[in-house]
Design a protein around this motif. Structure first.
Motif, PDB file in Angstrom:
ATOM      1  N   TRP A  14       0.738  -1.129   0.048  1.00  0.00           N
ATOM      2  CA  TRP A  14      -0.168   0.097  -0.042  1.00  0.00           C
ATOM      3  C   TRP A  14       0.989   1.082  -0.023  1.00  0.00           C
ATOM      4  CZ3 TRP A  14      -4.867  -0.030  -1.206  1.00  0.00           C
ATOM      5  CH2 TRP A  14      -5.692  -1.215  -0.751  1.00  0.00           C
ATOM      6  N   LYS A  15       0.654   2.300  -1.137  1.00  0.00           N
ATOM      7  CA  LYS A  15       1.543   3.323  -1.387  1.00  0.00           C
ATOM      8  C   LYS A  15       1.447   4.164  -0.063  1.00  0.00           C
ATOM      9  CE  LYS A  15       3.608   2.096  -5.127  1.00  0.00           C
ATOM     10  NZ  LYS A  15       5.070   1.789  -5.012  1.00  0.00           N
ATOM     11  N   CYS A  16       0.420   4.301   0.665  1.00  0.00           N
ATOM     12  CA  CYS A  16      -0.072   5.375   1.764  1.00  0.00           C
ATOM     13  C   CYS A  16       0.707   4.897   2.970  1.00  0.00           C
ATOM     14  CB  CYS A  16      -1.390   5.480   1.963  1.00  0.00           C
ATOM     15  SG  CYS A  16      -2.406   3.959   1.816  1.00  0.00           S
ATOM     16  N   CYS A  17       0.800   3.748   3.351  1.00  0.00           N
ATOM     17  CA  CYS A  17       1.049   3.155   4.618  1.00  0.00           C
ATOM     18  C   CYS A  17       2.278   2.162   4.811  1.00  0.00           C
ATOM     19  CB  CYS A  17       0.035   2.839   5.588  1.00  0.00           C
ATOM     20  SG  CYS A  17      -0.889   1.333   4.862  1.00  0.00           S
ATOM     21  N   GLN A  18       2.619   1.691   3.492  1.00  0.00           N
ATOM     22  CA  GLN A  18       3.575   0.858   3.294  1.00  0.00           C
ATOM     23  C   GLN A  18       3.330  -0.804   3.922  1.00  0.00           C
ATOM     24  OE1 GLN A  18       6.453   2.027   1.532  1.00  0.00           O
ATOM     25  NE2 GLN A  18       5.008   3.570   1.346  1.00  0.00           N
ATOM     26  N   GLU A  31       2.129  -4.513   3.848  1.00  0.00           N
ATOM     27  CA  GLU A  31       2.476  -5.651   2.590  1.00  0.00           C
ATOM     28  C   GLU A  31       1.245  -6.381   2.500  1.00  0.00           C
ATOM     29  OE1 GLU A  31       6.180  -7.051   3.191  1.00  0.00           O
ATOM     30  OE2 GLU A  31       7.406  -4.880   2.848  1.00  0.00           O
ATOM     31  N   MET A  32       0.413  -6.330   3.315  1.00  0.00           N
ATOM     32  CA  MET A  32      -0.999  -7.384   3.186  1.00  0.00           C
ATOM     33  C   MET A  32      -2.145  -6.454   2.450  1.00  0.00           C
ATOM     34  SD  MET A  32      -2.736  -9.677   6.143  1.00  0.00           S
ATOM     35  CE  MET A  32      -3.587  -8.108   7.063  1.00  0.00           C
ATOM     36  N   LYS A  33      -2.387  -7.230   1.423  1.00  0.00           N
ATOM     37  CA  LYS A  33      -3.725  -6.549   0.689  1.00  0.00           C
ATOM     38  C   LYS A  33      -4.810  -6.420   1.266  1.00  0.00           C
ATOM     39  CE  LYS A  33      -5.200  -6.465  -4.240  1.00  0.00           C
ATOM     40  NZ  LYS A  33      -5.239  -7.021  -5.287  1.00  0.00           N
ATOM     41  N   GLN A  34      -4.995  -7.270   2.351  1.00  0.00           N
ATOM     42  CA  GLN A  34      -6.172  -7.156   3.257  1.00  0.00           C
ATOM     43  C   GLN A  34      -6.108  -6.223   4.484  1.00  0.00           C
ATOM     44  OE1 GLN A  34      -9.298  -8.289   1.675  1.00  0.00           O
ATOM     45  NE2 GLN A  34      -7.998  -9.356   0.109  1.00  0.00           N
ATOM     46  N   ALA A  35      -5.192  -5.466   4.633  1.00  0.00           N
ATOM     47  CA  ALA A  35      -4.703  -4.693   5.850  1.00  0.00           C
ATOM     48  C   ALA A  35      -5.927  -3.806   5.693  1.00  0.00           C
ATOM     49  CB  ALA A  35      -3.500  -4.053   5.594  1.00  0.00           C
ATOM     50  N   MET A  36      -5.935  -3.415   7.141  1.00  0.00           N
ATOM     51  CA  MET A  36      -7.127  -2.350   7.535  1.00  0.00           C
ATOM     52  C   MET A  36      -6.639  -1.046   6.917  1.00  0.00           C
ATOM     53  SD  MET A  36      -8.650  -1.250  11.133  1.00  0.00           S
ATOM     54  CE  MET A  36      -9.610  -2.618  11.332  1.00  0.00           C
TER      55      MET A  36
END
Length: 638
Positions: A131-135, A137-142
Motif C-alpha cells: 500500500w503506497k500510503c502506509c507501506q 504489505e498485506m492486501k487485506q490490511a485495514m
C-alpha cells in the motif's frame, strides 16, 4: 436486463493480484444497476457494448472513495476512485472530477444499507505488493485513514453525516473540481522549435560524450526537442550533441547580446548591483517583475549631492503603434535604440544612462543533471571538502564533482529512507528544473550509504539566513523572497508535484540572494514513524493544515498552507510559528480556527496573502499561480 442507473466509459486498472503481475489500463464501459456494477469491452467506432469482462455484486461493496492520483499521472488518470469488495480494490479512472463525484454519490446511495461497511480506507493505490500510503504489505490490511463520515462513509438521506465537535476539512466529494490541466506536460520548454537558430548565453563545457560545447554569443541550430531540459543541436562547424535548454535564447530576441541586459534579476538584486558599483548614472535593463515580455530600466543616482545614492526604476512602455518609450514624445522602434538615446539624453529621467552595470560575469544556471542522460554519478569523481550540516537523512557535505563543479552531497544513513522507491523517483525529480528550485544533479547508488548530489548554494538555509544574516531588510526584499518561493512552488504545482514539507528550513539562498526550494517530495521516503505520522514529535505540525493534521491528506493545497506559514517566518525573520504551544495544543488550536498573528514587518496587504493560504477548506485557498500574480502586483505598486 435490469434497468441501469449509470453508464460511462472509464479507464480500469488491472487488479494486480500478484506482486509480479504487470499493471495495465484499459477502457471499459461501466454499467451500474441496483444489483451489480459491470464492465464490458467496448467498440468505440461503432459505439456498441461487447463482451462482459467482469462485475461486482453491489451487496459485496464495503467502501467507495476517491484515490489520490499518482505523482506525475497522465491527464487521463487524474480522477481515480476505488470500489472495495472482498477481492480487494477495483480502481477506476473518471474523465473529470464531476463525473467521479456523480458515480461515487450514486454508488453510495445504492450500497448504503450493506453490512460490514468499512470505517477506514487506503487513500493511495495498492501497487507491487504494497500500500503506497502506509507501506503495509498485506492486501487485506485495514485502511490507514478514517472515513470522514459515519457508517463507513455512507449515510442515509436526511441524516446528519457528522457529529464531531472539531471543524473538519471538506470531504473530497465536496471540493470544487481542479482547473483543467494542459494536454501536455507543463515541463516542456515553450518558444523553441526544430530548425530554429539560437544563441548561447553561457559557456558550456561538455560533461558526457553526448554533449555539445557551447561558446557564448555563438549561434546553433536545434535538431531535436524530445527532452525539455536538453536539446540536440549543431554548431556552425557541423558538430552535433546535446545542450542545456536554459543556456540558450532565440536569436531573434536581440537583447541577450547587450551587456546592459540582465536576465532573471529582481528589483532588490538590481539595486544591490547598482549600489555596489556606486556610479552616478549606472544603469541596467531587467525583466519586469510583473509582466512577461516587459522590461524595466534601473538607474543609480547621486542627484542633489547625495553621498549614499538611490535607485530609480522606469518601466519601458509601448505605444499602440508598437513604439518603445521611457519619456513621452521620445519613441523608438526598438529597445536598443531607446537605450542608446538615453545614454546621451536624460529626457525626463533622473540622469542620462552613463555607465553600464552588468551581471554577465555571474555563473551560469544549473543544468538538469551533470550532462545529458546522466543521473548515476561515480562517487570517485566527488571530493568532500567540509560538512554543511545534519539533515533528516544524514550528513550533508560541500564538495566538488570532477574537481571543478560545486555540489552538495547528502550521505543517506541506512534505515532512514525507502531507498529503492527514491532511486526510481530520482530519475523524474532530476527533470524538474527551475531557477527557484535546488537542482538535483544525480545519485550514487552503487554503494552504501547512497549519495544524493545537488546544486550547492553558498548562503545556506533560508531560516538561518533570516535569523543571522539579514540586517534591517526592506519590505521589497522580504516580499521578493516570498515571490522566489512561490514561483518555484508554482512550477511544482504545474507539474503535479507535491512538496509535503515546505518551510524556511527547506529553502536555500544562493550568492545573489535568490531563494530556492529544496527537498521537495523527499518526506515520502522517510522511514521514521515519528516523522511520517501526524502525531509524531518530528512531524511538521506547525506548517500543516487541518486536513493533514487530522487525515494526512496531502495536496498542492496543503503546500499552500505551508507557504503562508513560510511567509510568516520570512516576515518575523525566522521566528518559530506558535512558539508557545506544543504539537497537541497546535492541532487543537488550528482545528478550532486559530491562526498566526500579523508580523510587525508585514503590512495588511501582505498579511492578507498569508491569511488566504490558511482557509480551513482547501478549495478556498489560492493556487501558487494566483499567489505569484498577487505578489507581483504588490511588488509593482510598492
Amino acid at each position: 436486463m435490469p434497468d441501469s442507473i449509470l453508464e460511462e466509459i472509464f479507464i480500469k486498472r488491472s487488479q494486480q493480484k500478484k506482486k509480479t503481475s504487470p499493471l495495465n489500463f484499459k477502457e471499459r464501459l461501466f454499467v451500474l444497476t441496483h444489483d451489480k456494477i459491470s464492465y464490458y469491452d467496448y467498440d468505440a467506432e461503432k459505439g456498441k457494448r461487447k463482451s462482459l469482462k467482469g462485475y461486482v455484486d453491489t451487496e459485496k461493496i464495503k467502501c467507495v472513495e476517491i484515490v489520490l492520483p499518482e505523482d506525475s499521472a497522465p491527464p487521463d488518470r487524474l480522477y481515480p476512485f476505488q470500489i472495495i469488495y472482498d477481492e480487494g480494490p477495483l480502481y477506476v479512472f473518471a474523465k473529470s472530477d464531476q463525473i467521479r463525484k456523480h458515480w461515487i454519490n450514486e454508488l453510495k446511495n445504492v450500497v448504503q444499507s450493506n453490512k460490514d461497511l468499512m470505517q477506514k480506507y487506503h487513500p493511495c493505490f495498492w501497487e507491487d505488493g504494497i500500500w503506497k500510503c502506509c507501506q503495509q504489505e498485506m492486501k487485506q490490511a485495514m485502511g490507514c485513514r478514517v472515513l470522514e463520515t459515519k457508517n463507513g462513509g455512507f449515510f442515509k438521506r436526511g441524516s446528519k453525516n457528522r457529529d464531531s465537535r472539531k471543524p473538519l476539512p471538506p470531504t473530497p466529494e465536496e471540493e470544487k473540481p481542479p482547473r483543467p490541466l494542459p494536454p501536455q506536460p507543463p515541463m516542456l520548454t515553450p518558444g523553441f522549435s526544430v530548425g530554429m537558430t539560437v544563441v548561447a548565453e553561457y559557456e558550456y563545457v561538455p560533461m558526457t560524450p553526448h554533449d555539445l560545447e557551447l561558446r557564448k554569443d555563438e549561434e546553433y541550430t536545434l535538431l531535436e526537442i524530445n527532452d525539455p531540459n536538453w536539446f540536440k543541436a549543431s554548431d556552425k562547424y557541423g558538430n552535433e550533441g546535446y545542450i542545456p535548454s536554459n543556456y540558450i535564447a532565440q536569436a531573434l530576441n536581440g537583447l541577450e547580446k547587450y551587456d546592459w541586459y540582465c536576465k532573471n534579476i529582481n528589483r532588490s538584486q538590481a539595486e544591490n548591483l547598482l549600489k555596489t558599483e556606486n556610479k552616478d548614472g549606472g544603469f541596467l535593463v531587467r525583466d519586469s517583475g510583473r509582466f512577461t515580455g516587459k522590461y524595466t530600466v534601473s538607474v543609480f543616482t547621486k542627484a542633489g549631492g547625495e553621498t549614499v545614492g538611490s535607485c530609480r526604476h522606469y518601466n519601458i512602455c509601448v505605444t499602440a503603434e508598437g513604439q518603445f518609450y521611457l519619456a513621452e514624445k521620445h519613441n523608438f522602434s526598438s529597445i536598443p535604440e531607446l537605450i542608446n538615446y538615453h545614454q546621451h539624453n536624460a529626457a525626463g529621467l533622473v540622469s542620462r544612462l552613463k555607465y553600464i552595470v552588468s551581471n554577465r560575469a555571474q555563473s551560469a544556471p544549473c543544468t538538469a543533471g551533470l550532462g545529458y542522460g546522466s543521473w548515476e554519478i561515480d562517487p570517485h569523481q566527488l571530493t568532500f571538502i567540509r560538512e554543511l550540516g545534519n539533515g533528516q537523512f544524514g550528513v550533508v557535505k560541500y564538495g566538488k564533482w570532477q574537481g571543478r563543479h560545486d555540489v552538495a552531497i547528502k550521505m543517506v544513513k541506512e534505515g532512514s529512507m525507502s531507498e529503492d522507491d527514491f532511486i526510481e523517483e530520482a530519475k523524474f525529480m532530476m527533470k524538474l528544473c527551475h531557477k527557484n528550485l535546488v537542482q538535483l544533479y544525480g545519485v550514487c547508488t552503487k554503494q552504501r550509504p547512497i549519495y544524493i548530489v545537488t546544486e550547492y548554494l553558498a548562503n545556506g538555509c533560508l531560516l538561518n539566513y533570516l535569523r543571522d544574516v539579514l540586517q534591517h531588510p526592506s519590505s521589497i526584499l522580504l516580499l521578493e523572497m516570498c515571490k522566489d518561493v512561490s514561483e518555484g512552488m508554482s512550477y511544482l504545482e504545474d507539474n503535479q508535484y507535491i512538496h509535503r514539507d515546505l518551510a524556511a528550513r527547506n529553502c536555500l539562498v544562493d550568492s545573489n540572494g535568490t531563494i530556492k526550494v529544496t527537498d521537495f517530495g523527499l518526506s515520502r521516503y522517510v522511514l521514521d514513524d515519528e516523522y511520517t505520522s501526524s502525531v509524531g514529535s518530528k512531524f511538521p505540525v506547525r506548517w500543516s493544515p487541518p486536513e493533514v493534521l487530522l487525515y494526512c491528506k496531502f495536496s498542492s493545497k496543503s503546500d499552500i498552507w505551508a507557504f503562508g506559514v513560510l511567509m510568516w517566518e520570512v516576515y518575523t525573520l525566522g521566528r518559530m510559528p506558535y512558539d508557545r504551544w506544543n504539537n497537541t495544543e497546535i492541532v487543537e488550536k488550528i482545528t478550532a480556527g486559530h491562526r498566526l498573528y500579523r508580523p510587525q514587518l508585514a503590512n495588511d496587504k501582505v498579511y492578507s496573502i498569508m491569511n488566504s493560504c490558511w482557509h480551513e477548506r482547501p478549495d478556498e485557498r489560492p493556487t501558487f499561480n494566483d499567489l505569484v500574480m498577487t505578489i507581483k502586483d504588490l511588488l509593482f505598486n510598492m
